[in-house]
Design an enzyme around this catalytic site. Structure first.
Site, mmCIF file in Angstrom:
data_model
loop_
_atom_site.group_PDB
_atom_site.id
_atom_site.type_symbol
_atom_site.label_atom_id
_atom_site.label_comp_id
_atom_site.label_asym_id
_atom_site.label_seq_id
_atom_site.Cartn_x
_atom_site.Cartn_y
_atom_site.Cartn_z
ATOM 1 N N SER A 92 0.643 -2.079 -1.080
ATOM 2 C CA SER A 92 1.824 -1.080 -1.015
ATOM 3 C C SER A 92 3.298 -1.979 -0.431
ATOM 4 C CB SER A 92 1.325 -0.213 -0.018
ATOM 5 O OG SER A 92 1.258 -0.646 1.283
ATOM 6 N N LYS B 102 2.605 6.415 7.097
ATOM 7 C CA LYS B 102 3.698 5.597 7.161
ATOM 8 C C LYS B 102 5.202 6.072 7.467
ATOM 9 C CE LYS B 102 1.212 2.476 3.850
ATOM 10 N NZ LYS B 102 1.271 2.250 2.193
#
Lengths: 158, 767
Positions: B629, B672
Site C-alpha cells: 500500500s 490510515k
C-alpha cells in the site's frame, strides 16, 4: 440357698476324642447362675506310647496315605499337640464365658492322682460317655459325687 | 422508529447460503455428509448451527439406547446391547431388580429345608460309603488282633490283646511265630489302609460333584422363574435374550460361589458373595426418552476421553482393576443417531482426537479404548469393549483458514466433511438490508434485555457496522461486535439515566472502547508530537513523502504515518529497497517495489538506458514492513528525488500501483486517514492538510465523525486519485506533465553522463 447359688468346683474330664463343645455346654448348664471353680483334666490313654514302643509300628498319613516310623518321640509330640489344642479350645470357651479355668494333663493309668484330682472338693464331674466304664469312674460312682456323662448331642445322661 | 417498535427481523440476516448448506448437510443421511461451518469467531455461528440442528433433530425419532453388559465367556470383551429408545434404562432397572431378588432368593434357597434335607442325604450317603470302607477294614483288622488307632494326622496299626495295645515287652513275650504273623498282618492291613486313604479323594470328588449338582438344581429353581419373566419381556431382542440365557447359565454354573463360607483363613482375601451379583448389572451408556428427538451434543472440551469415551479403573489390593461397569461413553456415543457439534480448533489442539474422530467416521463404529491402546503403546491387559455402530452427523465449526488448511493437507478431510457452510462476514448496505439490520439490532436488544434504541441510535449502530466492514457500502455481520456495542451503549445510556439508547450513547460506547485500547496509538502520536518520530506536516521536501501504515493489535487497529524517503544518483538502473536488503520487508512489499521500478522504466525515457541508482526506505521503521500500500508513496518519493520537485508535507498518501501507473485500492483506509488526521489536528489544522488515496477506496470510507466534520468544514481533505500522475500533481502542487518532463530530462541526463563516463573509462583503459 439353692445348689446353683453355691460356689462350686466343677471338673471336666477329657480324652483325645471327647466332644469338647458338648462337655463344656453340660458344664455351663451345671454351673448356671452360680460362681464356680472350673478344672479340666485331660486323661490321655497310653495306646500311642505302647504302640510306639514296638519297632515296626508306622503312622499312615490321612492325607495321601504315606507312612513313616511311629516312634516314642512322635507319640510324645502328638500327645503334646493334642493337649495344647484342647487347652486352647477350652481357654477360648472360658474367655467367652468370662470364667477362669485350670487345665491338667494326666495319664489314665495314674489312677491315684486322677482320682484325687477328680474328686477333691468337686461338686460335679462331667465326662464323656466313653469313660463310663473306666475303672476310675466306676470307683467314683460309688461315692456321693455327682457325675454327668455326656454323649455327643446327648447331655442328659446323668 | 424506535427499535422496540420494529417488528421481529429475519433471523440470521444475510446467511441464507450458509443456512441452505447446513440444512443440506444435516438432511443428507449418507456417510461423509458431515458439515464444516466456516466463519469467524463472534459471527453467531454456534447459535445458527444449534438452531438449525435442533429444528432437524426434533423432527427425527430418538435413536437406540446402548448398554454394556458382561461377556461371561470373555470378560475382557464386554458385550454391547442395543434397545429401542427408553428400553435401555428399563432393562438396566429390570436387571437391578433381578439382582435384588436373587440376593434374597438364592440365600433363602440354600437355607431351605428342602436343600438341607437333600444335602444331609448326600452327606449321609458319602459318610456311609466312607464308614463302610473303614468298618470293613476295622473288622478285618480286629479279626487279626490288630487295632486301628487314630492320631491327629493319621492312623497307626498296633496289635491288641484283651482290649489293650501291647507294648514292646509284652510283644517280646509272644511266641516268635505269632510275632511274625502280627507283623505280616500289620503290613498287609497297612497296604489296605493306604489303598482306602488313596481312594478318599475320589470319594470326596464324588461328594463335591453331588453337592455341586444339588446347588445347581437349587439355584436354577430359584432364578429360572425370575429370568423367564425377563426373557419373555425382551423376546423380540435376540441379542438380549441370548445374553439372558448366558447370564442364567452363568448363575447356575457358579452356584456354589453364592454360598458365603462361614469363616475364611484370610478374611481380607475372601470374596463377598454380594459382589458376585454385580457381574449381572447393566452399564447404561446412552438412553433416550420416548417422544424426544435425536440427540444434539455440543462438547466444549473435546479431549480424547470426552469424545471417544474412557475405561476407568479402581485400586484394589495395590492393583488397578476394571470391568464392563467402568466403561464411560464420550460425546460420539452420546450423539449417536443424532448430531455432534465441535469446535475444530479445540479438536485439533487436543492430542489424538482428530485421528480418533476420523477413524470412527471412516469405520462407522465407535470403539472405546484409551489412546495408548489405540496407538499400541500399552501392553497391559485392559478391556476391549465390543464396537458400537456409529451413525452420527458431525458439525465442525471453525475459521476459514483451518478449513482450507485441512482441505489441502488432510486427504481424508474432504471425504468426511464434504459440506461446507460458509458464513458471510458482511452484507450489502442496500435499503432492504439496512431495514433488516435495524430489525436485527432490535432483536439483539430485546434478546439481551437491553434498553430500546432510538432511530438515531440504530442509525449510528448501522454506521458502525459499515465501519467494521471497512466499506461504506457493506455491513459487517459480526454479531459479537454488534452485541458488545449494544451492551456498552446500554451501559452508557443507563449511566445518564436514559430509558432509550440514543446516538450519543452508541458514540460513547465506541469512543470509550477506543480509549480503553488506544494506549499504543497515543504513544505513537506523542512520539510524533515530540519529534521522536519524524513526520512533517508543513512545507515541502524533495524525495520525502508521508506514507500511511496500519498497526493491527487484533481487537484494535490504527493508522500510523511513516516517512518514506528516496535518494537517486547516476547508476546502472537499480532501485534498492533497503527494507528488503535488511530482510525487514515482506514478500508483498518487495513485490510492490519491483512493480514501481517497472512502472518507472515504462513511464520515462523508454529509449534510453535507465541510468540511475535509487534507494527507498521507510524511515524509523524497526519492526518490518509488509504490504504494497506504500508503493504510490514510494514512486512519488522517487519521482520527487529524480525531478528535484519537492513534495508537500501537509499531505500523506497511500495506495498501491500496477506497472502501468494505475492506483489500486488498499485496506484499512479509514484508520490510515484518521492516523494522519490525528497528527495534523494535534499540530493544528489549517485547511491545507489532507490525504491522497486511491479513488476506488472512496466507497470504503466510513470515517470517524470528527474527521467527517473536519472535511465538511474544509479543514482537512481527502483526495481520490486514479493514477500516479494525479497523485504527483496533488502531492507536488505541480502539473504532472511538468514533473514528468523533469524526470525524463534528468533520466536522459543521467544516461548521457553515464555514456560519457563509460567512454572515458574505456579510453583510460586503452591508454
Amino acid at each position: 440357698m439353692s445348689r446353683n447359688e453355691e460356689s462350686q468346683r466343677v471338673v471336666i474330664a477329657l480324652t483325645e476324642t471327647s466332644p469338647v463343645a458338648d462337655l463344656w455346654e453340660a458344664a455351663m448348664q451345671a454351673i448356671s447362675g452360680s460362681s464356680a471353680e472350673l478344672t479340666v483334666i485331660f486323661l490321655h490313654d497310653e495306646r500311642w506310647h505302647r504302640a510306639a514302643s514296638l519297632p515296626f509300628t508306622r503312622e499312615i498319613s490321612q492325607s495321601g496315605g504315606s507312612s513313616s516310623d511311629f516312634t516314642l518321640q512322635r507319640a510324645e509330640q502328638l500327645l503334646a499337640a493334642t493337649a495344647a489344642s484342647l487347652q486352647k479350645n477350652i481357654e477360648e470357651l472360658a474367655d467367652r464365658a468370662g470364667l477362669s479355668v485350670a487345665f491338667q494333663v494326666l495319664p489314665e493309668t495314674d489312677r491315684a492322682q486322677s482320682r484325687t484330682l477328680l474328686s477333691l472338693g468337686a461338686s460335679i464331674v462331667i465326662g464323656p460317655s466313653v469313660l463310663e466304664q473306666h475303672p476310675i469312674f466306676v470307683e467314683l460312682r460309688r461315692t456321693d459325687l455327682r457325675i454327668v456323662f455326656v454323649a455327643p448331642e446327648d447331655r442328659d445322661n446323668e | 422508529m424506535r427499535s422496540d417498535e420494529l417488528p421481529a427481523g429475519t433471523p440470521h440476516l444475510g446467511q441464507q447460503r450458509a443456512i441452505d448448506a447446513i440444512r443440506f448437510g444435516i438432511e443428507v443421511e449418507r456417510p461423509g455428509y458431515n458439515v464444516y461451518v466456516l466463519g469467524p469467531l463472534g459471527s453467531h455461528r454456534h447459535g445458527l448451527v444449534r438452531e438449525l440442528v435442533d429444528e432437524r433433530a426434533s423432527r427425527k425419532g430418538p435413536p437406540e439406547d446402548w448398554c454394556y453388559v458382561n461377556n461371561f465367556s470373555d470378560p475382557e470383551r464386554p458385550r454391547a446391547l442395543a434397545f429401542p429408545a427408553g428400553q435401555g434404562r428399563e432393562f438396566r432397572d429390570d436387571m437391578h431388580a433381578l439382582i435384588e431378588d436373587m440376593r434374597v432368593a438364592i440365600p433363602a434357597a440354600f437355607e431351605s429345608d428342602d436343600y438341607r434335607n437333600q444335602m444331609r442325604a448326600i452327606e449321609e450317603e458319602t459318610e456311609k460309603e466312607v464308614e463302610a470302607q473303614w468298618k470293613s477294614l476295622e473288622a478285618e483288622a480286629a479279626r487279626e488282633g490288630i487295632g486301628v488307632l487314630q492320631t491327629p494326622t493319621g492312623y497307626v496299626l498296633a496289635p491288641i490283646r484283651e482290649g489293650k495295645v501291647i507294648d514292646d515287652k509284652e510283644f517280646e513275650k509272644l511266641p516268635k511265630k505269632e510275632q511274625r504273623q502280627i507283623q505280616v498282618h500289620i503290613k498287609r492291613l497297612s497296604e489296605a489302609l493306604q489303598a482306602r486313604i488313596e481312594s478318599m479323594p475320589r470319594l470326596q470328588k464324588l461328594h463335591r460333584e453331588r453337592v455341586k449338582a444339588l446347588d445347581q438344581r437349587i439355584i436354577a429353581h430359584a432364578v429360572t422363574v425370575l429370568l423367564d419373566e425377563l426373557k419373555q419381556k425382551y423376546k423380540t431382542l435376540d441379542k438380549v435374550t441370548a445374553y439372558l440365557d448366558e447370564a442364567q447359565q452363568n448363575i447356575i454354573d457358579n452356584a456354589q460361589d453364592f454360598q458365603q463360607p462361614k469363616t475364611s483363613p484370610l478374611p481380607f482375601l475372601s470374596r463377598d458373595s454380594s459382589q458376585l451379583f454385580t457381574q449381572y448389572e447393566v452399564n447404561l451408556l446412552t438412553h433416550n426418552g420416548e417422544g424426544q428427538g435425536a440427540p444434539v451434543v455440543y462438547e466444549p472440551n473435546p479431549n480424547y476421553p470426552n469424545i471417544i469415551g474412557k475405561i476407568e479403573h479402581r485400586a484394589e489390593m495395590g492393583a488397578l482393576v476394571t470391568d464392563f461397569r467402568m466403561i464411560r461413553s464420550g460425546a460420539l456415543l452420546q450423539a449417536n443417531g443424532g448430531y455432534l457439534v465441535l469446535d475444530i480448533y479445540r479438536v485439533l489442539s487436543r492430542p489424538f482426537v482428530w485421528d480418533a474422530l476420523k477413524q470412527a467416521l471412516l469405520n462407522r463404529y465407535i470403539r472405546i479404548e484409551t489412546p495408548g491402546e489405540s496407538y499400541g503403546f500399552v501392553s497391559t491387559t485392559s478391556l476391549k469393549p465390543e464396537p458400537i455402530p456409529l451413525k452420527v452427523k458431525i458439525i465442525l465449526i471453525g475459521e476459514r483458514w483451518l478449513y482450507y488448511l485441512l482441505s489441502m493437507y488432510d486427504h481424508e478431510f474432504d471425504e468426511l466433511f464434504n459440506v461446507a457452510a460458509d458464513l458471510d462476514d458482511e452484507i450489502e448496505r442496500s435499503r432492504e438490508n439496512v431495514q433488516s439490520y435495524s430489525q436485527l439490532v432490535a432483536d439483539r436488544a430485546r434478546t439481551g434485555e437491553l434498553l430500546p434504541l432510538s432511530e438515531s441510535g440504530v442509525r449510528r449502530v448501522i454506521e458502525q457496522a459499515a465501519r467494521n466492514a471497512g466499506d461504506s457500502e457493506r455491513l459487517s455481520m459480526h454479531i459479537r461486535s454488534l452485541d458488545d456495542l449494544l451492551i456498552q451503549s446500554d451501559h452508557w445510556a443507563r449511566k445518564r439515566g436514559s430509558k432509550v439508547i440514543e446516538r450519543q450513547d452508541v458514540a460513547s460506547a465506541i469512543s470509550k472502547r477506543e480509549h480503553r485500547l488506544d494506549r499504543s496509538r497515543n504513544k505513537v502520536l506523542e512520539a510524533i508530537d515530540r519529534d521522536v518520530l519524524l513526520i512533517e506536516t508543513a512545507g515541502a521536501r524533495v524525495g520525502q513523502v508521508n506514507g500511511l501504515s496500519i498497526i493491527d493489535l487484533g481487537e484494535f487497529r490504527y493508522g500510523h504515518p511513516m516517512r518514506i524517503t528516496a535518494t537517486t544518483r547516476m547508476g546502472t538502473g537499480d532501485v534498492v529497497d533497503i527494507e528488503r536488503e535488511v530482510e525487514l520487508g515482506g514478500a508483498i512489499h518487495s513485490k510492490g517495489v519491483l512493480i514501481l521500478s517497472s512502472a518507472l522504466t515504462s513511464r520515462y525515457a523508454r529509449e534510453t538506458p535507465l541510468s540511475i541508482h535509487a534507494s527507498i526506505v521507510f524511515e524509523q521503521s524497526y519492526g518490518g514492513v509488509e504490504g504494497d500500500s506504500a508503493s504510490v508513496g514510494e514512486l512519488c518519493a522517487l519521482i520527487s528525488s529524480i525531478s528535484g520537485i519537492p513534495v508537500l508535507q501537509n499531505l500523506a498518501v497511500t495506495g498501491s500501483i500496477n506497472q502501468l501507473g494505475r492506483v489500486q485500492v488498499v485496506g484499512g483506509i479509514n484508520e490510515k486517514i484518521e492516523g494522519f488526521y490525528d497528527v495534523c489536528r494535534s499540530r493544528g489544522l489549517d485547511g491545507t492538510h489532507g490525504v491522497v488515496i486511491p479513488r476506488d477506496n472512496i466507497k470504503h470510507l466510513m470515517l470517524r465523525e470528527d474527521v467527517v466534520e473536519a472535511v465538511r468544514d474544509d479543514k482537512f481533505a481527502v483526495y481520490g486519485v486514479r493514477d500516479v500522475d494525479e497523485a504527483v500533481t496533488i502531492l507536488t502542487g505541480v502539473e504532472a506533465d511538468i514533473v514528468n518532463a523533469k524526470v525524463e530530462d534528468q533520466l536522459v541526463r543521467y544516461a548521457t553522463l553515464r555514456k560519457e563516463f563509460s567512454e572515458k573509462q574505456e579510453g583510460d583503459e586503452q591508454e
